[in-house]
Scaffold this motif. Structure first.
Motif, PDB file in Angstrom:
ATOM      1  N   GLN A 106      14.270  -2.860   1.893  1.00 14.32           N
ATOM      2  CA  GLN A 106      15.379  -2.094   1.319  1.00 14.32           C
ATOM      3  C   GLN A 106      14.842  -0.733   0.891  1.00 14.32           C
ATOM      4  N   ASP A 107      15.616   0.303   1.130  1.00 10.99           N
ATOM      5  CA  ASP A 107      15.229   1.639   0.673  1.00 10.99           C
ATOM      6  C   ASP A 107      16.487   2.368   0.223  1.00 10.99           C
ATOM      7  N   THR A 108      16.676   2.452  -1.095  1.00 11.79           N
ATOM      8  CA  THR A 108      17.823   3.123  -1.680  1.00 11.79           C
ATOM      9  C   THR A 108      17.335   4.094  -2.742  1.00 11.79           C
ATOM     10  N   ALA A 109      18.259   4.790  -3.357  1.00 10.06           N
ATOM     11  CA  ALA A 109      17.906   5.694  -4.452  1.00 10.06           C
ATOM     12  C   ALA A 109      17.372   4.937  -5.657  1.00 10.06           C
ATOM     13  N   GLU A 110      17.650   3.643  -5.743  1.00 14.04           N
ATOM     14  CA  GLU A 110      17.226   2.840  -6.889  1.00 14.04           C
ATOM     15  C   GLU A 110      15.956   2.028  -6.637  1.00 14.04           C
ATOM     16  N   LEU A 111      15.646   1.717  -5.376  1.00 19.65           N
ATOM     17  CA  LEU A 111      14.549   0.785  -5.125  1.00 19.65           C
ATOM     18  C   LEU A 111      14.033   0.910  -3.695  1.00 19.65           C
ATOM     19  N   LEU A 112      12.703   0.887  -3.576  1.00 14.60           N
ATOM     20  CA  LEU A 112      12.043   0.686  -2.289  1.00 14.60           C
ATOM     21  C   LEU A 112      11.400  -0.688  -2.328  1.00 14.60           C
ATOM     22  N   ALA A 113      11.773  -1.556  -1.394  1.00 13.72           N
ATOM     23  CA  ALA A 113      11.201  -2.887  -1.277  1.00 13.72           C
ATOM     24  C   ALA A 113      10.573  -3.013   0.105  1.00 13.72           C
ATOM     25  N   VAL A 114       9.323  -3.507   0.149  1.00  9.60           N
ATOM     26  CA  VAL A 114       8.628  -3.665   1.426  1.00  9.60           C
ATOM     27  C   VAL A 114       7.928  -5.008   1.464  1.00  9.60           C
ATOM     28  N   TRP A 115       7.668  -5.477   2.668  1.00  6.89           N
ATOM     29  CA  TRP A 115       7.020  -6.766   2.878  1.00  6.89           C
ATOM     30  C   TRP A 115       5.667  -6.550   3.540  1.00  6.89           C
ATOM     31  N   LEU A 116       4.611  -7.058   2.899  1.00  2.00           N
ATOM     32  CA  LEU A 116       3.262  -7.054   3.460  1.00  2.00           C
ATOM     33  C   LEU A 116       2.995  -8.447   3.996  1.00  2.00           C
ATOM     34  N   ALA A 117       2.990  -8.579   5.314  1.00  3.84           N
ATOM     35  CA  ALA A 117       2.915  -9.889   5.945  1.00  3.84           C
ATOM     36  C   ALA A 117       1.481 -10.380   6.060  1.00  3.84           C
ATOM     37  N   ALA A 118       1.305 -11.695   5.976  1.00 11.40           N
ATOM     38  CA  ALA A 118       0.003 -12.298   6.245  1.00 11.40           C
ATOM     39  C   ALA A 118      -0.420 -11.944   7.661  1.00 11.40           C
ATOM     40  N   GLY A 119      -1.703 -11.670   7.840  1.00 13.37           N
ATOM     41  CA  GLY A 119      -2.216 -11.317   9.154  1.00 13.37           C
ATOM     42  C   GLY A 119      -2.175  -9.837   9.466  1.00 13.37           C
ATOM     43  N   THR A 120      -1.690  -9.026   8.519  1.00 14.50           N
ATOM     44  CA  THR A 120      -1.609  -7.583   8.743  1.00 14.50           C
ATOM     45  C   THR A 120      -3.001  -6.955   8.698  1.00 14.50           C
ATOM     46  N   ALA A 121      -3.319  -6.104   9.671  1.00 16.83           N
ATOM     47  CA  ALA A 121      -4.563  -5.343   9.659  1.00 16.83           C
ATOM     48  C   ALA A 121      -4.435  -4.211   8.651  1.00 16.83           C
ATOM     49  N   CYS A 122      -5.360  -4.152   7.699  1.00 19.94           N
ATOM     50  CA  CYS A 122      -5.320  -3.174   6.616  1.00 19.94           C
ATOM     51  C   CYS A 122      -6.658  -2.444   6.527  1.00 19.94           C
ATOM     52  N   VAL A 123      -6.699  -1.462   5.640  1.00 22.37           N
ATOM     53  CA  VAL A 123      -7.935  -0.753   5.319  1.00 22.37           C
ATOM     54  C   VAL A 123      -8.203  -0.935   3.843  1.00 22.37           C
ATOM     55  N   LYS A 124      -9.448  -1.228   3.503  1.00 22.07           N
ATOM     56  CA  LYS A 124      -9.836  -1.407   2.102  1.00 22.07           C
ATOM     57  C   LYS A 124     -11.144  -0.663   1.836  1.00 22.07           C
ATOM     58  N   PRO A 125     -11.432  -0.344   0.565  1.00 19.11           N
ATOM     59  CA  PRO A 125     -12.721   0.263   0.245  1.00 19.11           C
ATOM     60  C   PRO A 125     -13.833  -0.770   0.323  1.00 19.11           C
ATOM     61  N   GLN A 126     -15.013  -0.290   0.656  1.00 21.02           N
ATOM     62  CA  GLN A 126     -16.190  -1.156   0.737  1.00 21.02           C
ATOM     63  C   GLN A 126     -17.418  -0.311   0.425  1.00 21.02           C
ATOM     64  N   LEU A 127     -18.444  -0.895  -0.180  1.00 21.27           N
ATOM     65  CA  LEU A 127     -19.670  -0.161  -0.408  1.00 21.27           C
ATOM     66  C   LEU A 127     -20.355   0.134   0.922  1.00 21.27           C
ATOM     67  N   THR A 128     -21.083   1.240   0.981  1.00 20.50           N
ATOM     68  CA  THR A 128     -21.689   1.652   2.251  1.00 20.50           C
ATOM     69  C   THR A 128     -22.741   0.657   2.746  1.00 20.50           C
ATOM     70  N   ASP A 129     -23.268  -0.182   1.857  1.00 21.98           N
ATOM     71  CA  ASP A 129     -24.225  -1.203   2.300  1.00 21.98           C
ATOM     72  C   ASP A 129     -23.537  -2.454   2.810  1.00 21.98           C
ATOM     73  N   GLY A 130     -22.200  -2.415   2.877  1.00 24.17           N
ATOM     74  CA  GLY A 130     -21.431  -3.535   3.401  1.00 24.17           C
ATOM     75  C   GLY A 130     -20.950  -4.515   2.361  1.00 24.17           C
ATOM     76  N   THR A 131     -21.323  -4.311   1.097  1.00 23.88           N
ATOM     77  CA  THR A 131     -20.911  -5.224   0.031  1.00 23.88           C
ATOM     78  C   THR A 131     -19.436  -5.040  -0.300  1.00 23.88           C
ATOM     79  N   SER A 132     -18.725  -6.142  -0.469  1.00 24.47           N
ATOM     80  CA  SER A 132     -17.344  -6.074  -0.930  1.00 24.47           C
ATOM     81  C   SER A 132     -17.308  -5.488  -2.334  1.00 24.47           C
ATOM     82  N   VAL A 133     -16.345  -4.639  -2.600  1.00 26.66           N
ATOM     83  CA  VAL A 133     -16.253  -3.980  -3.907  1.00 26.66           C
ATOM     84  C   VAL A 133     -16.243  -5.003  -5.034  1.00 26.66           C
ATOM     85  N   HIS A 134     -15.482  -6.064  -4.887  1.00 23.84           N
ATOM     86  CA  HIS A 134     -15.331  -7.022  -5.987  1.00 23.84           C
ATOM     87  C   HIS A 134     -16.498  -7.997  -6.100  1.00 23.84           C
ATOM     88  N   ARG A 135     -17.452  -7.914  -5.175  1.00 25.22           N
ATOM     89  CA  ARG A 135     -18.682  -8.696  -5.316  1.00 25.22           C
ATOM     90  C   ARG A 135     -19.792  -7.889  -5.979  1.00 25.22           C
TER      91      ARG A 135
END
Length: 233
Positions: free
Chosen positions: A45-74
């Motif tokens: 939905q996209d109206t003047a009052e609200l934008l609603a979007v669906w992020l589906a399982a299996g979607t290819a995304c981009v995330k931050p990562q340390l340059t040594d390959g370590t996951s940020v949250h590890r």
């Protein structure tokens, strides 16, 4: 995506996306201008009052990562925000996430479900009010979050990350206070059970005909900021 980014929040004079359109939900790196999180999503939905979007399982995304390959949250919190970073491709797992954003609010509300579609919780992600452009929206995450549960109880999340971001200079004291104030406003909304919590989105389901959006090669592109309304990609 060929049009420039447009410097505008979700105002009434901006072109609207249609249900089923694919757009990008992106975050800038903190204290920087580069994009370090990009998630292709489907417009609900996209109206003047609200934008609603669906992020589906299996979607290819981009995330931050340390340059040594370590996951940020590890990475230990003490060095999590000071070690060099890059970006990496990832796949969104789980049952998918419904994201709701109201114009000008310094947060978005995310809905999570279990694998059997039993509703799990809402998540208030404190962030910069979103900027719209032809291919999606851009924001900046503010570390501090709020989990909200079906019994209407709530709790602060990631307060340790919020504090560490201030210690390493990713947030000024003035910005941190604005984020805290936004959090208190969000808590007021939760405790009064205002929109979108009272609107029944937990019963929503994605259209089974929807396809998973692709991650474009130019997911990180920047554009010339201007103040006119954007055109649909």
């Amino acid at each position: 995506m060929t049009a420039d980014i447009v410097e505008t929040t979700e105002t009434a004079d901006t072109a609207r996306w249609a249900p089923g359109d694919h757009i990008l939900w992106r975050y800038r790196a903190n204290a920087a201008t580069s994009i370090h999180i990009c998630r292709p999503v489907t417009v609900v939905q996209d109206t003047a009052e609200l934008l609603a979007v669906w992020l589906a399982a299996g979607t290819a995304c981009v995330k931050p990562q340390l340059t040594d390959g370590t996951s940020v949250h590890r990475e230990p919190l003490s060095t999590r925000y000071t070690k060099p970073r890059t970006t990496a491709l990832s796949t969104w797992l789980g049952t998918g996430v419904l994201k709701l954003a109201r114009p000008g609010e310094p947060w978005s509300v995310w809905l999570f479900w279990e694998h059997d579609w039993r509703f799990k919780n809402w998540y208030v992600n404190l962030e910069e009010p979103r900027l719209r452009w032809s291919g999606g929206i851009d924001s900046e995450d503010h570390f501090l979050d709020i989990a909200v549960y079906p019994d209407h109880s709530w709790e602060w999340k990631d307060e340790d990350e919020f504090a560490q971001a201030q210690r390493v200079g990713l947030m000024t004291p003035e910005q941190a206070e604005r984020v805290r104030a936004a959090g208190r406003a969000a808590v007021g909304l939760i405790e009064s059970w205002g929109a979108p919590f009272r609107e029944g989105w937990e019963d929503w389901r994605p259209d089974p005909a929807w396809t998973i959006p692709a991650l474009p090669a130019d997911w990180h592109r920047t554009g010339r900021y201007r103040t006119s309304a954007h055109s649909r990609s």
